[in-house]
Design a protein around this motif. Structure first.
Motif, short mmCIF file in Angstrom:
data_model
loop_
_atom_site.label_atom_id
_atom_site.label_comp_id
_atom_site.label_asym_id
_atom_site.label_seq_id
_atom_site.Cartn_x
_atom_site.Cartn_y
_atom_site.Cartn_z
N VAL A 146 26.85 21.52 45.27
CA VAL A 146 26.50 21.90 43.72
C VAL A 146 27.58 22.52 43.24
O VAL A 146 26.53 23.29 42.10
CB VAL A 146 24.76 21.67 43.70
CG1 VAL A 146 24.26 20.43 44.27
CG2 VAL A 146 24.81 23.38 44.69
N ALA A 147 28.47 23.32 43.86
CA ALA A 147 29.52 24.28 43.34
C ALA A 147 29.87 24.07 41.56
O ALA A 147 30.39 22.47 41.30
CB ALA A 147 30.41 24.15 44.09
N PRO A 148 29.74 24.63 40.68
CA PRO A 148 30.06 24.82 39.18
C PRO A 148 31.44 23.75 39.37
O PRO A 148 32.00 24.33 40.18
CB PRO A 148 29.79 26.07 38.79
CG PRO A 148 29.02 26.90 39.67
CD PRO A 148 29.39 26.14 41.15
N LYS A 149 32.13 22.98 37.99
CA LYS A 149 33.37 21.97 38.20
C LYS A 149 34.05 23.76 37.73
O LYS A 149 34.26 24.53 38.04
CB LYS A 149 33.32 21.86 36.79
CG LYS A 149 34.20 21.56 35.94
CD LYS A 149 33.95 20.26 34.99
CE LYS A 149 35.08 19.58 34.81
NZ LYS A 149 35.07 18.83 33.38
N GLY A 150 35.31 23.17 38.83
CA GLY A 150 36.47 24.30 39.07
C GLY A 150 35.95 25.15 39.71
O GLY A 150 37.37 25.59 40.91
N TYR A 359 28.93 33.71 45.72
CA TYR A 359 29.36 33.77 44.15
C TYR A 359 30.68 32.64 44.58
O TYR A 359 30.72 32.57 45.93
CB TYR A 359 29.67 34.73 44.03
CG TYR A 359 30.85 35.13 44.74
CD1 TYR A 359 32.77 35.45 45.22
CD2 TYR A 359 30.62 36.77 45.62
CE1 TYR A 359 33.40 35.80 45.29
CE2 TYR A 359 32.10 37.14 46.69
CZ TYR A 359 33.30 36.83 46.33
OH TYR A 359 33.96 37.37 46.95
N TYR A 360 30.27 31.72 43.83
CA TYR A 360 31.58 30.83 44.26
C TYR A 360 33.26 30.67 43.26
O TYR A 360 33.14 32.03 42.62
CB TYR A 360 31.24 29.35 42.86
CG TYR A 360 30.18 28.72 43.19
CD1 TYR A 360 29.70 27.27 44.57
CD2 TYR A 360 28.82 28.88 43.21
CE1 TYR A 360 28.72 26.97 44.90
CE2 TYR A 360 27.14 28.07 43.58
CZ TYR A 360 27.57 27.16 44.47
OH TYR A 360 26.24 26.45 45.36
N TYR A 361 33.58 30.63 43.87
CA TYR A 361 35.24 30.60 42.77
C TYR A 361 35.76 29.51 42.54
O TYR A 361 36.54 28.78 43.96
CB TYR A 361 35.78 32.30 43.43
CG TYR A 361 35.97 32.55 44.41
CD1 TYR A 361 37.50 31.53 45.60
CD2 TYR A 361 35.20 32.52 45.86
CE1 TYR A 361 37.83 32.32 46.57
CE2 TYR A 361 35.16 32.66 47.22
CZ TYR A 361 36.72 32.84 47.72
OH TYR A 361 36.53 32.71 49.16
N GLY A 362 36.90 29.49 42.44
CA GLY A 362 37.96 28.52 42.69
C GLY A 362 39.76 29.11 42.98
O GLY A 362 40.39 28.29 43.83
N ASN A 363 40.03 30.54 42.69
CA ASN A 363 41.13 30.65 42.49
C ASN A 363 41.47 31.65 44.06
O ASN A 363 40.48 32.03 44.13
CB ASN A 363 42.06 32.49 42.14
CG ASN A 363 42.57 32.65 41.75
OD1 ASN A 363 43.57 31.95 42.27
ND2 ASN A 363 43.55 33.47 40.89
N PRO A 364 42.00 31.07 44.62
CA PRO A 364 42.34 31.20 46.62
C PRO A 364 42.69 32.83 46.35
O PRO A 364 42.55 33.99 47.07
CB PRO A 364 43.11 30.89 46.81
CG PRO A 364 44.20 28.92 46.41
CD PRO A 364 42.93 29.79 44.75
N ALA A 365 43.27 33.43 45.26
CA ALA A 365 43.74 34.72 45.31
C ALA A 365 42.56 35.92 45.24
O ALA A 365 42.47 36.91 45.49
CB ALA A 365 44.65 35.35 43.58
N LEU A 366 41.54 34.91 45.00
CA LEU A 366 40.39 36.31 44.99
C LEU A 366 39.90 36.55 46.29
O LEU A 366 38.51 37.01 46.46
CB LEU A 366 38.81 35.50 44.07
CG LEU A 366 39.07 35.35 42.19
CD1 LEU A 366 38.53 34.36 41.66
CD2 LEU A 366 39.05 36.55 41.94
N ARG A 367 40.62 35.95 47.37
CA ARG A 367 39.84 36.27 48.93
C ARG A 367 41.31 37.38 48.91
O ARG A 367 42.43 37.51 48.64
CB ARG A 367 40.99 34.64 49.63
CG ARG A 367 39.65 33.62 49.61
CD ARG A 367 40.68 32.86 50.72
NE ARG A 367 39.46 32.11 51.06
CZ ARG A 367 39.32 31.18 51.76
NH1 ARG A 367 40.15 31.24 52.65
NH2 ARG A 367 38.57 29.77 52.24
N PRO A 368 40.23 38.40 48.94
CA PRO A 368 41.29 39.57 49.86
C PRO A 368 42.40 39.27 51.17
O PRO A 368 42.33 38.30 51.29
CB PRO A 368 40.33 40.72 50.30
CG PRO A 368 39.26 40.11 49.89
CD PRO A 368 39.44 38.28 49.78
N ASN A 369 43.45 40.16 50.98
CA ASN A 369 44.93 39.86 51.29
C ASN A 369 44.11 40.57 52.53
O ASN A 369 45.18 39.66 53.81
CB ASN A 369 45.76 40.19 50.75
CG ASN A 369 45.80 42.26 50.48
OD1 ASN A 369 44.52 42.03 50.64
ND2 ASN A 369 46.74 42.50 50.28
#
Length: 493
Positions: A146-150, A359-369
């Motif tokens: 049920v993740a939000p679109k994107g 929290y949901y997210y889509g951008n892989p860069a939001l994972r810490p390095n």
């Protein structure tokens, strides 16, 4: 048929009329929740003698000053909450908007008794280090289904404040990584040493921009973005973070279209001013689709689209706090679906009706390095994720999002009629087209909430004068009729 008595305070004639009304409403009614009571039943004052004694015992070991009422959850069922004295109340507060599909829901009971649940409960894993072999499958069949679109990834957490706090950390690390030159650029020796002294450059000077009257939690970071009531913040050290004006709309909306459009334009201008001039640059803007604790304050979809455009323009992350609005109550699974955004939010936080958090997210860069930067022992709870999966199944089986949209329209129309019949008692009615996420201002709000219990309804408030409705997704027209009749009783008392 359940009898309704107003804690001994209603006159006999009034009790008879209310009983007759409920009898007429429930005749032939097929509940979405089999076996729930047919209506409220008040046997004693609230709290009654058994509740008073239990609260007295509890107070010896636990602070009870915020207790609203004591509940017997073994007897509560569906839309109804029961106390130790046998009082049965229609619950349209639902544990501060946190019960989605009714007390003692059999689908959830079945999920709780599954071997998968038992294994998760007795072998609770430290998910970051020792996730279970089926953790991906649990996420994909539940939370991510049920993740939000994107947004196709999730960071799981324990509570709403925790979810928002972790989203803030993700935003700070992402923005600092941008400044540094990318995820592959190593930290400098100065950054590593200065952060241990809570100083620049290792300790960031970034901020989170929130709005006046917002509520995002009670942890240290989230508390600096919470602006709803002084009692939450008093005596607690806080970050110097910006707060923008939230557009306080005038009602009825159709009579104040020009004024409201200007209020929203002014609020967006304030956001842009703060993004561009605040001495601690915002890494993210966080906003609730409906400011819940702050008084059930709404804004138009155009306002939120403007906010998304501003954050994109200035390369600031956009966090939508769906802790209270998420999972069906507004007639959409996620409230921000009402906005028709050109691009999705960067993060959407959730909890409450999900019975878990994250929290949901889509951008892989939001994972810490690097690992261990976004980390704690539990990082959520598989047992609660399994429960959310059961909630999702029940929501889909009964088509509860669409059901809530229709029930909300019915309830809103009923309150509109009461507002006409009793001028000044149901002021600034809001939430039209937003499912059952409805609120109004009462001239004697606290007295209204107290009287509600005497006519068999558990209801809550927000802000200074708002009465907010937070019924469960299984709330139906028959429950709306009971509630409407009870509210009329209250204003006539």
């Amino acid at each position: 048929m359940a009898s309704v008595r107003a804690a001994g305070r209603l006159q006999p004639a009034a009790r008879t009329a209310l009983q007759a009304g409920i009898s007429q409403q429930t005749r032939g009614y097929a509940s979405l929740f089999a076996g729930e009571p047919s209506g409220p039943e008040i046997k004693t004052q609230i709290p009654g003698p058994k509740s008073q004694q239990a609260i007295k015992e509890l107070d010896k070991v636990f602070d009870t000053r915020a207790v609203n009422m004591l509940a017997d959850y073994t007897q509560s069922k569906g839309n109804y909450i029961v106390d130790p004295d046998g009082n049965v109340l229609l619950d349209v507060y639902a544990q501060i908007a946190s019960i989605p599909v009714g007390y003692n829901n059999p689908t959830l009971a079945k999920a709780a008794q599954s071997p998968e649940m038992i294994n998760s409960l007795i072998n609770r894993p430290a998910l970051g280090n020792f996730p279970s072999h089926d953790w991906a499958q649990i996420l994909e069949t539940g939370i991510l289904s049920v993740a939000p679109k994107g947004l196709d990834q999730v960071f799981t957490a324990t509570a709403g404040s925790d979810a928002n706090e972790c989203a803030f950390k993700a935003a700070f690390m992402y923005k600092a990584q941008q400044r540094r030159g990318g995820p592959d650029v190593e930290f400098t020796a100065e950054e590593l040493s200065s952060c241990m002294n809570n100083s620049l450059p290792g300790a960031s000077n970034l901020s989170i921009l929130s709005f006046k009257s917002a509520f995002h939690g009670r942890l240290f970071g989230t508390l600096s973005t919470t602006r709803s009531k002084p009692i939450h913040k008093l005596d607690i050290p806080a970050f110097d973070w910006p707060q923008a004006t939230f557009p306080l709309l005038k009602y009825p909306l159709e009579e104040h279209a020009t004024e409201n459009a200007k209020a929203e334009a002014d609020a967006l201008a304030d956001v842009e001013r703060l993004i561009t001039t605040f001495p601690h640059p915002p890494a993210a803007v966080i906003v609730e689709p409906i400011q819940s604790e702050g008084g059930d304050n709404h804004a138009s979809p155009a306002f939120f689209r403007g906010l998304r455009e501003l954050t994109a323009k200035h390369d600031v992350l956009f966090i939508v706090d769906e802790v209270q609005t998420g999972i069906g109550a507004t007639g959409k699974f996620w409230a921000h679906e009402h906005w028709d955004l050109p691009t999705p939010p960067d993060m959407v936080t959730f909890s409450k009706k999900a019975q878990t958090a994250g929290y949901y997210y889509g951008n892989p860069a939001l994972r810490p390095n690097k690992p261990y930067r976004q980390f704690n022992t539990w990082m959520g709870d598989p047992a609660r994720a399994i429960l959310f999966r059961g909630i999702i199944d029940e929501v889909k089986r009964l088509n509860l999002v669409e059901h809530t949209a229709k029930t909300g329209d019915y309830l809103y129309a009923g309150i509109e009629k009461l507002a006409v019949k009793y001028p000044g008692q149901f002021k600034n009615l809001r939430g039209k087209g937003q499912g059952t996420f409805i609120a109004f201002d009462s001239p004697q709000r606290d007295a209204f909430l107290k009287k509600a219990k005497t006519v068999g309804v558990n209801i809550g408030g927000s802000g200074e004068s708002a009465v907010r409705l937070r019924p469960m997704l299984i709330f139906d027209k028959v429950h709306a009729d009971i509630l409407l009749e009870a509210m009329e009783k209250i204003v006539k008392m």
